[in-house]
Design an enzyme around this catalytic site. Sequence first.
Site, mmCIF file in Angstrom:
data_model
loop_
_atom_site.group_PDB
_atom_site.id
_atom_site.type_symbol
_atom_site.label_atom_id
_atom_site.label_comp_id
_atom_site.label_asym_id
_atom_site.label_seq_id
_atom_site.Cartn_x
_atom_site.Cartn_y
_atom_site.Cartn_z
ATOM 1 N N LYS A 91 28.050 21.871 21.512
ATOM 2 C CA LYS A 91 28.881 23.137 21.403
ATOM 3 C C LYS A 91 27.902 23.786 20.879
ATOM 4 O O LYS A 91 27.606 25.156 20.653
ATOM 5 C CB LYS A 91 29.659 22.317 20.786
ATOM 6 C CG LYS A 91 31.367 22.580 21.410
ATOM 7 C CD LYS A 91 31.906 22.362 20.912
ATOM 8 C CE LYS A 91 33.375 22.296 21.387
ATOM 9 N NZ LYS A 91 33.910 20.910 22.001
ATOM 10 N N GLU A 113 38.590 30.019 15.767
ATOM 11 C CA GLU A 113 39.670 29.475 15.783
ATOM 12 C C GLU A 113 39.106 28.011 15.904
ATOM 13 O O GLU A 113 38.525 27.949 17.298
ATOM 14 C CB GLU A 113 40.687 29.756 16.922
ATOM 15 C CG GLU A 113 40.836 29.686 18.140
ATOM 16 C CD GLU A 113 39.629 30.212 18.899
ATOM 17 O OE1 GLU A 113 39.082 28.526 19.286
ATOM 18 O OE2 GLU A 113 38.781 30.861 18.918
ATOM 19 N N SER A 380 28.309 15.301 27.759
ATOM 20 C CA SER A 380 28.660 16.369 26.785
ATOM 21 C C SER A 380 28.237 16.576 25.019
ATOM 22 O O SER A 380 28.072 17.094 24.245
ATOM 23 C CB SER A 380 29.497 17.494 27.153
ATOM 24 O OG SER A 380 31.188 16.325 27.651
HETATM 25 C C1 LIG Z 1 34.985 20.889 23.597
HETATM 26 C C2 LIG Z 1 34.184 19.430 24.314
HETATM 27 C C3 LIG Z 1 33.950 19.470 25.647
HETATM 28 C C4 LIG Z 1 34.443 20.355 26.732
HETATM 29 O O1 LIG Z 1 34.470 22.438 26.393
HETATM 30 P P1 LIG Z 1 33.915 22.675 27.144
HETATM 31 O O2 LIG Z 1 33.853 24.115 27.190
HETATM 32 O O3 LIG Z 1 34.590 22.352 28.606
HETATM 33 O O4 LIG Z 1 32.421 21.949 27.752
HETATM 34 C C5 LIG Z 1 33.636 18.322 26.684
HETATM 35 N N1 LIG Z 1 33.142 17.685 25.557
HETATM 36 C C6 LIG Z 1 32.209 17.746 24.397
HETATM 37 C C7 LIG Z 1 32.121 16.386 23.820
HETATM 38 C C8 LIG Z 1 33.076 18.796 23.305
HETATM 39 O O5 LIG Z 1 33.123 18.532 21.942
#
Ligand SMILES: *Cc1c(COP(=O)(O)O)cnc(C)c1O
Length: 397
Positions: A91, A113, A380
């Site tokens: 993020k 938000e 992610s």
């Molecule tokens: C917020 C988040 C996501 C989902 O958000 P996307 O916009 O679909 O990438 C995925 N993995 C983690 C670790 C997150 O914090």
Amino acid sequence: MSKALKLQKGFFGEFGGQYVPASLKAALDQVAYFYEQVKEDPDFQEELNNLLRDYVGRPSPLYYAQRLSKELGGARIYLKREDLNHTGAHKINNVLGQALMAKRMGIRRIIAETGAGQHGVATATACALLGLDCLVYMGTEDMRRQELNVFRMELLGAQVKPVRDGAKTLKEAVDAALIDFAENYTTTYYLLGSAVGPYPYPEIVRDFQAVIGCEAREQILEKEGRLPDYLLACVGGGSNAIGLFAPFYADKNVKFIGCEPGGTGSQLGQHAASVSYGSPGILHGFKCYAILDELGEPGATNSIAAGLDYPGIGPEHSYYHASGRAEYVAISDAEAFQAFQVLSKIEGIIPAFESAHAVAQALKLAPTLDQEQILIINISGRGDKDAAQAFKLLKKE
Ligand SMILES: *Cc1c(COP(=O)(O)O)cnc(C)c1O
């Protein structure tokens, strides 16, 4: 350029657009104007790249998961380590880009938000770094469930604004942020957290997250001398997935798989799998695959991973699905939780529950492939935030 043409620009096939009240159009036009200003500005790009390197810790490694590959007996599996970024997820790539853009355009007040709190914490982090005022709208029900994230945001100098309307969760927080933005856009920037929303947000967020795919492309070419066969990523709104996929769009032999939150079942309220179980519709100002109830309102959703719990998917993913460029699969809570434990034990990497959805798909797919094939999983985020919940789930078993 005519209004109609401008609107076309914001579409991916039939998806995307700006289905918003007139009061928001001027605010969105300003966001598009800002982005035009910075997009090709080498000074902006250099400042952002320096922050990504020195503050976030980029490039994130592309790690060959040798033990996992061996265990599954199929493809060579690589992990793109977004979990190693400062704040522990992808993020930050997007929030830094947008916050820096707003600052260069003379804006000092950022609003956002948040539901689970992760986007709020990332935004508060970027604002602290850049010396910007930060106000985060959050439903009081979410504030109660995520009190530690509320505290983190406050520690980072942000103000968390309680929203007491309706169900007191994300939807109401979004509405409150949009009202603020429409009223105050000349002094305020609305920082959106995923590759969703009306034009131009999906493109802006994709571009700031594309650093993931650009790096991965270079890294795999260096390590393997060729492109991968598969890219796997989890999809909530779809920002980490589109960031990985988009730079490989023209490489038709690279297959994309988006891993949706299948929750506990396919009935409304059991999942948040917008492509697998939803249908095209209008959600939060744009057209996409969405989970809507009989009244066309955002439907109830559910996922073990709070960050995937969104009743829609970005317009570019919707187009990838409709055109067959990418495949979307539903991964159940149980499969994700299993994968969470497998990656922890075999590689010593505790993934976020969100990322574990992509790992789960790899556990199914890799054994069906041969050892010449290459698969990249986007990790992610890291799973420290989910350790307490995992502990409770395992104790119950
Ligand atoms: C917020 C988040 C996501 C989902 O958000 P996307 O916009 O679909 O990438 C995925 N993995 C983690 C670790 C997150 O914090």
